[in-house]
Design an enzyme around this catalytic site. Structure first.
Site, mmCIF file in Angstrom:
data_model
loop_
_atom_site.group_PDB
_atom_site.id
_atom_site.type_symbol
_atom_site.label_atom_id
_atom_site.label_comp_id
_atom_site.label_asym_id
_atom_site.label_seq_id
_atom_site.Cartn_x
_atom_site.Cartn_y
_atom_site.Cartn_z
ATOM 1 N N HIS A 16 -4.523 -3.679 -23.096
ATOM 2 C CA HIS A 16 -4.603 -2.883 -22.044
ATOM 3 C C HIS A 16 -5.919 -1.540 -22.436
ATOM 4 O O HIS A 16 -5.463 -0.645 -23.118
ATOM 5 C CB HIS A 16 -3.345 -1.927 -21.590
ATOM 6 C CG HIS A 16 -3.573 -0.949 -20.575
ATOM 7 N ND1 HIS A 16 -2.284 -0.777 -19.537
ATOM 8 C CD2 HIS A 16 -4.492 -0.408 -20.007
ATOM 9 C CE1 HIS A 16 -2.805 0.049 -18.811
ATOM 10 N NE2 HIS A 16 -3.883 0.402 -19.079
ATOM 11 N N HIS A 18 -9.865 -0.260 -21.255
ATOM 12 C CA HIS A 18 -10.664 -0.344 -20.183
ATOM 13 C C HIS A 18 -12.405 -0.064 -20.782
ATOM 14 O O HIS A 18 -12.510 1.019 -21.688
ATOM 15 C CB HIS A 18 -10.691 0.785 -19.058
ATOM 16 C CG HIS A 18 -9.495 0.819 -18.280
ATOM 17 N ND1 HIS A 18 -9.280 0.238 -17.167
ATOM 18 C CD2 HIS A 18 -8.155 1.154 -18.746
ATOM 19 C CE1 HIS A 18 -8.045 0.425 -16.839
ATOM 20 N NE2 HIS A 18 -7.393 0.745 -17.762
ATOM 21 N N HIS A 195 -2.140 -2.698 -13.271
ATOM 22 C CA HIS A 195 -1.558 -1.387 -13.190
ATOM 23 C C HIS A 195 -0.227 -1.281 -12.138
ATOM 24 O O HIS A 195 -0.642 -1.298 -11.219
ATOM 25 C CB HIS A 195 -2.424 -0.311 -13.223
ATOM 26 C CG HIS A 195 -3.407 -0.283 -14.460
ATOM 27 N ND1 HIS A 195 -4.011 -1.064 -14.990
ATOM 28 C CD2 HIS A 195 -3.799 0.926 -15.300
ATOM 29 C CE1 HIS A 195 -4.668 -0.722 -15.693
ATOM 30 N NE2 HIS A 195 -4.762 0.482 -15.868
ATOM 31 N N GLU A 198 2.887 3.511 -12.764
ATOM 32 C CA GLU A 198 2.017 4.331 -13.796
ATOM 33 C C GLU A 198 2.360 5.675 -13.096
ATOM 34 O O GLU A 198 2.745 6.982 -13.645
ATOM 35 C CB GLU A 198 0.722 4.013 -14.194
ATOM 36 C CG GLU A 198 0.002 5.033 -14.885
ATOM 37 C CD GLU A 198 -1.818 4.866 -14.738
ATOM 38 O OE1 GLU A 198 -2.250 4.347 -14.004
ATOM 39 O OE2 GLU A 198 -2.365 5.223 -15.975
#
Ligand code: ADE
Ligand code: ZN
Length: 344
Positions: A16, A18, A195, A198
């Protein structure tokens, strides 16, 4: 050996992270200068200052505008992996990128993907770290744009590109909006994650698993408000890719001793740790282990569980995974012995 050094040294997988959120602030400033783009401040140290997910996403978008040429993507992918290796003994990463943040500015999909692949291959060659790519749907995009993104990704597919994910602000745009993009990706042979929870209730986790067909859940913290979803995910062995610092900063769990990750681990969920957007959150994968594991008093046995969850949660084939597990276990055994002898 200090415990912090031990935590930085354990071999790591990251699932995870980006790409656009790994660009070094100095590189962001350099690319902006080269491409004649004006930034809100000339002070490199202040480029990544913000308080909410919305401010964060605005800067994330600005970083993206400085990535134009194939070489820009290659350089930043290389530097990103180099930081992971040097600061946290990163061995393998499945890395998100947001294609539409680039293609909507006229950057061809081939430039984005080929540049990333160039950087990844160079980093593997020089540093031994491996990396695969996950194209992310940006939740604030219209569904038709997400669908077209998946079509283009499949057209420009390279061996390194293995999955589809989804990011952006979760609260306003629920996962079911993108069911067509996910169906197309699945038909094209991509692995699926998103995702979820969150910044929204656990029903988003259920939707991601049952409607989109996701195999992993990125973040997932609000699961703790629904015992039935917890039980289901535990029984099914769903992996959660959790990110201590980023969520401490923008989602209001500033004290890691009370971060929901603690309860997720205690509830028997399969958690592994990640840095999310490391440079943008002033962190790195080594620091994530140091901060969380010291805050929660996690000893080497718990750390080993987190690390090996990471290996098991990868989308590598089974033989590759087994080899990585053996390799990581050997290194962990050696580090555990070193730690015991230095404290003993
Ligand atoms: N894009 C990059 N990082 C993100 C995060 N943590 N949540 C949502 N969207 C993101
Ligand atoms: Zn994320």
């Amino acid at each position: 050996m200090q415990y912090a050094d031990y935590l930085r040294s354990v071999p790591k997988v990251e699932l995870h992270c980006h790409f656009e959120g790994t660009v070094r602030a100095a590189t962001f400033a350099d690319l902006a200068r080269r491409h004649d783009i004006t930034l809100p401040t000339n002070e490199v140290a202040k480029l990544y200052d913000y308080e909410t997910i919305y401010e964060f996403l605005a800067i994330f978008g600005m970083v993206s505008t400085t990535l134009i040429d194939r070489e820009d993507f290659a350089r930043c992918a290389y530097e990103s992996l180099e930081d992971g290796v040097k600061l946290g003994n990163l061995r393998y990463r499945e890395m998100f990128f947001n294609p539409t943040l680039h293609t909507r500015r006229g950057v061809p999909m081939a430039t984005v993907i080929d540049g990333l692949v160039d950087g990844i291959r160079a980093a593997e060659n020089d540093l031994g770290v491996r990396c695969r790519l996950i194209a992310d749907v940006y939740r604030q995009d219209p569904p038709a744009m997400a669908r077209q993104m998946v079509e283009e990704v499949l057209e420009h597919r390279r061996d390194e590109l293995i999955g589809l994910g989804m990011d952006g602000a979760e609260a306003p745009d629920p996962p079911e909006k993108f069911v067509e993009a996910y169906q197309l990706a699945r038909a094209g042979g991509l692995r699926l994650t998103s995702h979820a929870s969150e910044d929204a209730p656990p029903v988003n986790i259920t939707t991601c698993l049952d409607v989109l067909g996701c195999e992993r859940i990125d973040h997932g913290y609000h699961i703790m408000s629904d015992p039935a979803v917890i039980a289901r995910c535990r029984d099914q062995g769903i992996y959660f890719t959790c990110c201590p610092t980023s969520t401490a900063v923008v989602y209001g769990w500033p004290d890691l001793t009370t971060h929901p990750i603690k309860d997720m681990v205690a509830a028997g969920l399969a958690v592994m740790l990640n840095s999310d957007d490391p440079t943008m959150f002033h962190t790195d994968i080594g620091r994530e282990y140091v901060e969380l594991c010291t805050a929660l008093d996690y000893g080497p046995a718990t750390v080993r569980g987190l690390v090996l969850n990471g290996v098991d949660a990868t989308w590598l084939d089974e033989s590759d995974k087994a080899a990585m597990r053996t390799d990581f276990t050997d290194v962990l055994n050696r580090l555990d012995a070193e730690l015991a002898s230095s404290s003993g």
